[in-house]
Structures are given as C-alpha cells and as structure tokens.
Design a protein around this motif. Structure first.
Motif, PDB file in Angstrom:
ATOM      1  N   LEU A 146       0.977  -1.284  -0.023  1.00  0.00           N
ATOM      2  CA  LEU A 146      -0.121  -0.122   0.111  1.00  0.00           C
ATOM      3  C   LEU A 146       0.933   1.289  -0.222  1.00  0.00           C
ATOM      4  N   PHE A 218      -7.181  -2.350   1.750  1.00  0.00           N
ATOM      5  CA  PHE A 218      -7.449  -2.328   0.178  1.00  0.00           C
ATOM      6  C   PHE A 218      -8.955  -2.429  -0.025  1.00  0.00           C
ATOM      7  N   ARG A 238      -5.476   0.481  -3.998  1.00  0.00           N
ATOM      8  CA  ARG A 238      -5.117   1.556  -2.505  1.00  0.00           C
ATOM      9  C   ARG A 238      -6.492   2.655  -2.812  1.00  0.00           C
TER      10      ARG A 238
END
Ligand SMILES: C[S@@+](CC[C@H](N)C(=O)[O-])C[C@H]1O[C@@H](n2cnc3c(N)ncnc32)[C@H](O)[C@@H]1O
Length: 240
Positions: A146, A218, A238
């Motif tokens: 991420l 996510f 993301r």
C-alpha cells in the motif's frame, strides 16, 4: 495467520528462521525453477500468468512492480519499452537464473515484500505471483505494498488456493506424492518441494485472503478462481 507465519513444512519455527529457510529453498531450486513449473503444472501456470498480465492491462508511462518476481516470468509478460517494469525479489539466484533471457527494459532490484527500496506512492500496479505464501509477515507486506502504490493503484496477487469440486481429492494426492517425486528427480531436491506443497496446504483460502486484503486497507477487493481454485487471482486497490 499466526500459524502460517511461524511454520516451515510441519515444523514450528521463529519468523527469522522461516525467512532463512525459505531463502534457502529458492537458492537451491533457482536453476531448475522454470522447468519445474512447466512440469508440475503441465504448462498451465503460463495461462494463469497470461491472465494476470491481461488483468494488469498496463498503459504507457506506468510503473509496475513484479514482487517476488523470481526469474522474471511475469515481468516478461508485462515488459515493454514505454513502461517501467521492476522485479523485486530477495533471491539473487532466482533473478540471475532469469535475467539474461528476459526483456532488456526490466529492472532487477533486491528487496522483500516487507521492505521494498521504492519511494512512497510511486507504483501503478504491484503483481505478486506464487510469492505471497512465502512471505513470513503477510500483514507487513500488504502494508508495504500500500505504501508504494499510488492512490488508486492496484495489487494483483496470483496464488495457489483452495480447490473446489471433484478435483479436490486427485489434486491433494498429486501434490502429496507426485510433486516431491518430480522435485527429487528433476531438481534433485525433494525437501524443497515438500515445503512448497506444505505452504500451499496451509495458505489461507480465497475468502480468508480477501479478508486480509480488506483488513490491510485495500478496497474493491475481488477474486477469480483458475482451474477450479487450484490458483486464484486476488485484486485490491489502494483507496484513491
Ligand atoms: C514460487 S517463486 C515465484 C516466482 C515468480 N513470481 C513466478 O511466478 O515464477 C517465489 C519467489 O518468492 C521470493 N520470496 C521469498 N520470500 C520473499 C519475501 N519475503 N518477499 C518477496 N519475495 C520473496 C523467492 O525468492 C522466489 O523468487
């Protein structure tokens, strides 16, 4: 997940020891890795990886990371001169085994899923094929992925998963008996292939892995099974 993180084969080990043992497996199998994949999957892994590359659908100017990229099999399917494709892997032996035969524009970088030498928010998509189950700290890896993804960027994870339907029994037998035997004959390393099979057996199923993606932050998480769930592609974004 704690169970997965602290086992190697059937043994309880501490996370550092597991990392070392996993490294050792890929150091030993590197030279025969691509051949073994073809033999063990009857070539079907190529179709799964092609489908992964289609799902990435990269555009010009994009930066793509193939994490746990090994010999660069997936990176090769993503590479083109109008984009940047970076293989990140801790194993020099795996990267060296593929480097010379792959697209010249691929960059090869030493790193782990838990720690990539890449700036924040710099990557359009991260792929990881048959890599995440080797990662000892999956939550840390998802956090790191991420970090490097741009807002709206995607993680596409291809991994062995839980087989559904009539294939289940024959597949379990094939994994248990045939794969270590092929590993012993072709790669000269039965134990390495025992580890690979055991790590498949212990890995979270489709819903559990989706949940891990969501828990890490996510969004738009979905998955698609390949070959009745022998493998599955998990995708997450993301948040923009
Ligand atoms: C089964 S191979 C997959 C290689 C390639 N993605 C493919 O599909 O052909 C797994 C790879 O994960 C790498 N690996 C092991 N531990 C890792 C970690 N903590 N972070 C990133 N990669 C790791 C190994 O070095 C190995 O190259």
């Amino acid at each position: 997940m704690a169970e997965l993180s602290h086992t190697f084969g059937n043994r309880e080990v501490d996370p550092r020891e597991r990392e070392q043992l996993v490294r050792d497996v890929f150091r030993r199998v590197a030279r025969r890795y691509d051949l073994m994949n073809d033999l063990m999957s009857f070539g079907i892994h190529r179709l799964w990886k092609r489908s992964l590359a289609w799902a990435v659908n990269p555009g010009p100017g994009q930066v793509l990371v193939d994490l746990a990229g090994g010999t660069g099999d997936v990176a090769q399917k993503l590479a083109a001169v109008d984009r940047q494709v970076i293989v990140v892997d801790p194993s020099f032996e795996m990267m060296d085994a593929g480097r010379d035969s792959r697209h010249h524009a691929i960059r090869w970088v030493a790193g782990t899923a838990e720690r990539m030498p890449l700036p924040d928010a710099s990557v359009d998509a991260v792929t990881i094929a048959f890599g995440i189950r080797n990662v000892t700290r999956i939550e840390d890896a998802l956090e790191e992925i991420l970090r490097v993804l741009k807002p709206g960027g995607r993680l596409l994870c291809l991994e062995f998963s839980k087989v559904i339907g009539p294939l289940r029994g024959p597949y379990a037998l094939y994994n248990r008996w045939a794969i270590p035997a092929i590993g012993a004959t072709v790669a000269g390393d039965k134990l390495a292939y025992r580890y690979l099979i055991e790590s498949i057996r212990r890995f979270p199923d489709q819903d559990a892995l989706s949940e891990l993606f969501r828990a890490a932050g996510f969004t738009d998480v979905w998955y698609r099974n390949y070959s009745m769930g022998i493998a599955a592609l998990h995708v997450g974004s993301r948040p923009a």
